[in-house]
Design a protein around this motif. Structure first.
Motif, PDB file in Angstrom:
ATOM      1  N   HIS A 189      -0.474-113.968-123.634  1.00 26.40           N
ATOM      2  CA  HIS A 189      -1.122-115.877-123.673  1.00 26.40           C
ATOM      3  C   HIS A 189      -2.984-115.964-123.266  1.00 26.40           C
ATOM      4  O   HIS A 189      -3.536-117.099-123.576  1.00 26.40           O
ATOM      5  CB  HIS A 189      -0.547-116.226-121.888  1.00 26.40           C
ATOM      6  CG  HIS A 189       0.870-116.819-122.203  1.00 26.40           C
ATOM      7  ND1 HIS A 189       1.587-117.048-123.268  1.00 26.40           N
ATOM      8  CD2 HIS A 189       1.749-116.051-121.341  1.00 26.40           C
ATOM      9  CE1 HIS A 189       2.472-117.003-122.837  1.00 26.40           C
ATOM     10  NE2 HIS A 189       3.074-115.706-121.683  1.00 26.40           N
ATOM     11  N   SER A 205       6.900-128.525-118.582  1.00 23.50           N
ATOM     12  CA  SER A 205       6.331-129.458-118.717  1.00 23.50           C
ATOM     13  C   SER A 205       4.435-128.334-118.886  1.00 23.50           C
ATOM     14  O   SER A 205       4.458-127.519-118.628  1.00 23.50           O
ATOM     15  CB  SER A 205       5.139-129.236-116.687  1.00 23.50           C
ATOM     16  OG  SER A 205       4.277-129.947-117.328  1.00 23.50           O
ATOM     17  N   SER A 206       3.415-128.721-119.789  1.00 24.12           N
ATOM     18  CA  SER A 206       2.484-127.739-120.263  1.00 24.12           C
ATOM     19  C   SER A 206       1.545-127.952-119.154  1.00 24.12           C
ATOM     20  O   SER A 206       0.862-126.851-118.882  1.00 24.12           O
ATOM     21  CB  SER A 206       1.592-128.346-121.033  1.00 24.12           C
ATOM     22  OG  SER A 206       2.467-128.378-122.422  1.00 24.12           O
ATOM     23  N   ARG A 209       3.132-125.050-116.993  1.00 28.14           N
ATOM     24  CA  ARG A 209       2.676-123.580-117.297  1.00 28.14           C
ATOM     25  C   ARG A 209       1.251-123.141-117.462  1.00 28.14           C
ATOM     26  O   ARG A 209       1.031-122.184-116.729  1.00 28.14           O
ATOM     27  CB  ARG A 209       3.013-123.719-119.088  1.00 28.14           C
ATOM     28  CG  ARG A 209       2.768-123.241-120.106  1.00 28.14           C
ATOM     29  CD  ARG A 209       4.040-122.603-121.181  1.00 28.14           C
ATOM     30  NE  ARG A 209       4.038-121.980-121.919  1.00 28.14           N
ATOM     31  CZ  ARG A 209       2.892-121.385-122.246  1.00 28.14           C
ATOM     32  NH1 ARG A 209       1.519-121.569-122.661  1.00 28.14           N
ATOM     33  NH2 ARG A 209       3.004-119.990-123.401  1.00 28.14           N
ATOM     34  N   ALA A 210      -0.104-124.102-117.557  1.00 26.23           N
ATOM     35  CA  ALA A 210      -1.121-123.304-117.243  1.00 26.23           C
ATOM     36  C   ALA A 210      -1.312-123.267-116.175  1.00 26.23           C
ATOM     37  O   ALA A 210      -1.872-122.598-115.855  1.00 26.23           O
ATOM     38  CB  ALA A 210      -2.351-124.873-117.789  1.00 26.23           C
ATOM     39  N   SER A 264       2.702-133.704-123.989  1.00 31.93           N
ATOM     40  CA  SER A 264       2.649-132.615-122.623  1.00 31.93           C
ATOM     41  C   SER A 264       2.718-132.464-121.650  1.00 31.93           C
ATOM     42  O   SER A 264       3.795-131.239-121.029  1.00 31.93           O
ATOM     43  CB  SER A 264       1.560-131.605-122.565  1.00 31.93           C
ATOM     44  OG  SER A 264       0.352-132.621-121.895  1.00 31.93           O
ATOM     45  N   GLU A 306       6.878-131.501-121.892  1.00 30.39           N
ATOM     46  CA  GLU A 306       7.052-130.363-122.735  1.00 30.39           C
ATOM     47  C   GLU A 306       6.010-129.309-122.827  1.00 30.39           C
ATOM     48  O   GLU A 306       4.650-129.487-122.994  1.00 30.39           O
ATOM     49  CB  GLU A 306       7.564-131.437-124.187  1.00 30.39           C
ATOM     50  CG  GLU A 306       7.934-130.556-125.015  1.00 30.39           C
ATOM     51  CD  GLU A 306       9.341-129.693-124.221  1.00 30.39           C
ATOM     52  OE1 GLU A 306      10.319-128.901-125.139  1.00 30.39           O
ATOM     53  OE2 GLU A 306      10.086-130.841-123.372  1.00 30.39           O
ATOM     54  N   PRO A 307       6.544-127.636-122.700  1.00 28.55           N
ATOM     55  CA  PRO A 307       5.548-126.927-122.403  1.00 28.55           C
ATOM     56  C   PRO A 307       4.820-126.455-123.842  1.00 28.55           C
ATOM     57  O   PRO A 307       5.257-125.142-124.681  1.00 28.55           O
ATOM     58  CB  PRO A 307       6.060-125.835-122.097  1.00 28.55           C
ATOM     59  CG  PRO A 307       7.914-125.480-122.071  1.00 28.55           C
ATOM     60  CD  PRO A 307       8.489-127.287-122.803  1.00 28.55           C
ATOM     61  N   ILE A 354       1.403-126.897-125.237  1.00 30.43           N
ATOM     62  CA  ILE A 354       0.172-127.152-125.285  1.00 30.43           C
ATOM     63  C   ILE A 354       0.211-126.133-123.464  1.00 30.43           C
ATOM     64  O   ILE A 354       0.390-125.888-122.760  1.00 30.43           O
ATOM     65  CB  ILE A 354      -0.666-127.541-125.337  1.00 30.43           C
ATOM     66  CG1 ILE A 354       0.070-128.888-124.222  1.00 30.43           C
ATOM     67  CG2 ILE A 354      -0.681-127.863-126.762  1.00 30.43           C
ATOM     68  CD1 ILE A 354      -0.942-130.619-125.088  1.00 30.43           C
ATOM     69  N   THR A 386      -1.251-122.169-125.941  1.00 35.21           N
ATOM     70  CA  THR A 386       0.250-122.072-126.745  1.00 35.21           C
ATOM     71  C   THR A 386      -1.209-122.074-128.074  1.00 35.21           C
ATOM     72  O   THR A 386      -1.908-122.178-128.016  1.00 35.21           O
ATOM     73  CB  THR A 386       0.879-123.169-127.058  1.00 35.21           C
ATOM     74  OG1 THR A 386       0.487-124.121-127.997  1.00 35.21           O
ATOM     75  CG2 THR A 386       1.656-122.885-125.901  1.00 35.21           C
ATOM     76  N   ASP A 439      -2.437-124.690-129.390  1.00 31.93           N
ATOM     77  CA  ASP A 439      -4.105-125.555-128.394  1.00 31.93           C
ATOM     78  C   ASP A 439      -5.260-125.512-129.793  1.00 31.93           C
ATOM     79  O   ASP A 439      -6.126-126.296-130.077  1.00 31.93           O
ATOM     80  CB  ASP A 439      -4.491-124.741-127.838  1.00 31.93           C
ATOM     81  CG  ASP A 439      -3.319-124.254-126.341  1.00 31.93           C
ATOM     82  OD1 ASP A 439      -2.918-124.939-126.303  1.00 31.93           O
ATOM     83  OD2 ASP A 439      -3.810-123.531-125.848  1.00 31.93           O
TER      84      ASP A 439
END
Length: 387
Positions: free
Chosen positions: A87, A294-295, A298-299, A342, A345-346, A348, A351, A354
């Motif tokens: 990542h 969720s982005s 995830r971030a 975002s 939804e994951p 970006i 990823t 981006d």
């Protein structure tokens, strides 16, 4: 002739690069994802001289901020999982590749248009020929889903609309309508609303494309006629379709995603607030196979609050770095749409997608010494064209 051939060759290479990145992300195959990261690394190696320039622009400040945040968070991320090394690699190479591509805005604009139209064309062809009637996009690409496909299309569309505006002063109406149609066929609330917002954003752009007062008055009159006669006669049909044929019938608030947010936030303590935390014991792990949907979750999960703040701050900084009120409005609206999609939804951060977000941001900020930016400055700026 040589110049045009060179531009055409660059456009072809750029287009192939973009299509591969999108395909690898949708398939989500480890080998293809690794290949995508390797391609980005090759772009960085080939164009490293653009990165090493000493001028401190808004684009370079965003670049430095994101990479610094990722690098500072990496030791803590590796302590949580060694997969964070991938990542980190994709996060760094995607933004560096985006910066290099932004030095050639005209070629990037043309390439993204071709890549977007190719994906839209294939998707529409599939929808017209498939025998599946319930969530047909779930069957289009093995390993992907309806939400994944429409979310990627929204990201690509938002980036294309932004780049089209900043590079060629064009309102991308046809591709925006195509994305909305595909989102409707995909049934998902987030993508439908995001695509609809992009289409609504095209209205002021189209209005600005008209250079005469008589033309603008005619558009206003037509709009009033449509609102007075067409909308009242079709609103019931449209609302019935949205309620009966999409997930909008379930409301805007998704209980499953709300549960995931609650579970994740409940796990955060003073330490993991900064470093990020895992999904153990949450509905994300128990019900959704580790997919936070969720982005933003995830971030934070991967690289903690520093990276999340760096991303959000860079998005805001890109808006403020634009040079006119119209540019500020368009860029701000598109970034808001990207963030809206975002959240659920994951897709970006970080990823391969981006790349498309940051190449849009960098072009919006401007790359004043690039060769292709001269072509941008020489393009007509008096009005906005329609494509």
């Amino acid at each position: 002739m040589v110049g045009r051939t060179h531009i055409a060759s660059m456009t072809a290479v750029f287009t192939a690069f973009m299509i591969f990145q999108v395909y690898a992300f949708l398939i989500y195959d480890p080998i293809l994802l690794t290949g995508g990261a390797a391609l980005m690394a090759l772009v960085v190696l080939h164009g490293h001289h653009h990165i090493l320039q000493r001028e401190l622009t808004a684009s370079r400040l965003i670049l430095i901020t994101i990479i610094a945040a990722l690098t500072l968070a990496l030791p803590f991320a590796l302590n949580q999982t060694l997969v964070s090394s991938y990542h980190y690699t994709i996060g760094v190479t995607s933004i560096l590749a985006a910066y290099i591509f932004s030095r050639f805005p005209l070629e990037t604009y043309r390439s993204l248009r071709l890549a977007l139209v190719a994906l839209q064309s294939y998707t529409v062809w599939f929808l017209l020929t498939t025998t599946h009637t319930v969530f047909p996009l779930d069957y289009m690409i093995e390993g992907s889903s309806s939400n994944g496909i429409t979310s990627v299309l929204v990201i690509l569309q938002a980036a294309y609309v932004g780049i089209s505006f900043h590079v060629r002063r064009k309102a991308a109406i046809m591709t925006s309508l195509a994305t909305l149609y595909i989102a409707l066929e995909g049934f998902g609330r987030g993508s439908i609303l995001s695509a609809a917002m992009i289409c609504f954003l095209m209205l002021p752009l189209y209005f600005l494309s008209i250079r005469t007062a008589a033309g603008r008055l005619a558009v206003i009159l037509v709009a009033l006629i449509v609102l007075a006669f067409f909308v009242p006669r079709t609103i019931d049909v449209v609302s019935n379709y949205l309620v009966n044929s999409t997930k909008l019938s379930q409301g805007l608030l998704d209980p499953a995603r709300a549960e995931m947010y609650r579970d994740y936030l409940a796990k955060i303590d003073p330490v993991t607030f900064f470093t990020g935390t895992d999904f153990e014991g949450t509905s994300i792990e128990a019900k959704y196979n580790g997919n936070p949907h969720s982005s933003l979750i995830r971030a934070h999960h991967l690289f903690g609050i520093l990276y999340l703040l760096a991303v959000l701050g860079s998005l805001a900084g890109a808006v403020l770095a634009t040079r006119t009120w119209v540019s500020l409005f368009i860029t701000g609206a598109l970034i808001s749409i990207i963030l809206f999609r975002s959240v659920s939804e994951p897709v970006i951060f970080p990823t391969a997608m981006d790349f498309f977000v940051f190449v849009f941001l960098f072009i919006a900020c401007g790359s004043p010494r690039s060769r292709a930016s001269r072509a941008v400055r020489e393009a007509p700026r008096a009005g906005i064209a329609v494509s």
